[in-house]
Scaffold this active site. Structure first.
Site, PDB file in Angstrom:
ATOM      1  N   GLY A  50       0.808  -1.216   0.000  1.00  0.00           N
ATOM      2  CA  GLY A  50       0.000   0.000   0.000  1.00  0.00           C
ATOM      3  C   GLY A  50       0.837   1.260   0.000  1.00  0.00           C
ATOM      4  O   GLY A  50       0.547   2.222  -0.719  1.00  0.00           O
ATOM      5  N   CYS A  51       1.872   1.272   0.793  1.00  0.00           N
ATOM      6  CA  CYS A  51       2.724   2.454   0.895  1.00  0.00           C
ATOM      7  C   CYS A  51       3.477   2.711  -0.412  1.00  0.00           C
ATOM      8  O   CYS A  51       3.685   3.856  -0.801  1.00  0.00           O
ATOM      9  CB  CYS A  51       3.677   2.308   2.071  1.00  0.00           C
ATOM     10  SG  CYS A  51       2.790   2.167   3.642  1.00  0.00           S
ATOM     11  N   THR A  52       3.860   1.646  -1.082  1.00  0.00           N
ATOM     12  CA  THR A  52       4.519   1.796  -2.379  1.00  0.00           C
ATOM     13  C   THR A  52       3.533   2.328  -3.409  1.00  0.00           C
ATOM     14  O   THR A  52       3.874   3.245  -4.181  1.00  0.00           O
ATOM     15  CB  THR A  52       5.120   0.445  -2.835  1.00  0.00           C
ATOM     16  OG1 THR A  52       6.083   0.038  -1.857  1.00  0.00           O
ATOM     17  CG2 THR A  52       5.787   0.568  -4.194  1.00  0.00           C
TER      18      THR A  52
END
Length: 155
Positions: free
Chosen positions: A43-45
């Protein structure tokens, strides 16, 4: 969460290049301050790549992008280099800014409770005031939604 029209709390944190970045040095520009749980996770990527892909559009709108997590400067450097991220990613290992912006909270997964970063995005105007806050961020849509809001002056 911090309130709309509240003055954004100033801070100094180190970025992925080990440079000190002070929030108030961006007065006169809009700032997207997005808090994310962990470098190089799915998700952060997705969220970071979204901001990278629209980076030039944000610059045209006089907008600075800043990501913050509790990961180390070294971790941020690796993450930033891996995905060629063109914006600041700040390290808050002390958790001070995370607490100041009310994003470090109790979370739960499969019934297990723990403290962690709630994915949150703030938009700060040119005067340093918070004009938008969202703690229900969808990682893959965050950059697009923020750019749309800025272009339509919906804040």
């Amino acid at each position: 969460m911090l309130k709309i029209n509240e003055k954004a709390k100033d801070f100094v944190l180190k970025n992925q290049n080990n440079e000190e970045i002070k929030l108030s040095s961006f007065l006169g520009k809009k700032v997207i301050l997005y808090f994310y749980p962990k470098d190089d996770t799915s998700g952060c990527t997705l969220e970071a790549i979204g901001y990278k892909n629209l980076y030039e559009e944000f610059l045209k709108e006089n907008t600075i992008i800043i990501g913050i997590s509790k990961d180390s400067v070294k971790s941020h450097d690796k993450f930033s280099c891996k995905y060629d991220l063109p914006f600041h990613i700040l390290s808050d290992e002390s958790l001070n800014v995370l607490y100041d912006y009310d994003v470090y909270k109790e979370k739960s997964i499969y019934g297990r409770k723990y403290k962690g970063i709630v994915r949150t995005t703030y938009l700060i105007n040119e005067k340093g005031n918070i004009v938008f806050a969202n703690d229900k961020v969808k990682a893959k849509d965050d950059a697009f939604e923020m750019l749309k809001m800025i272009k339509e002056n919906k804040f």
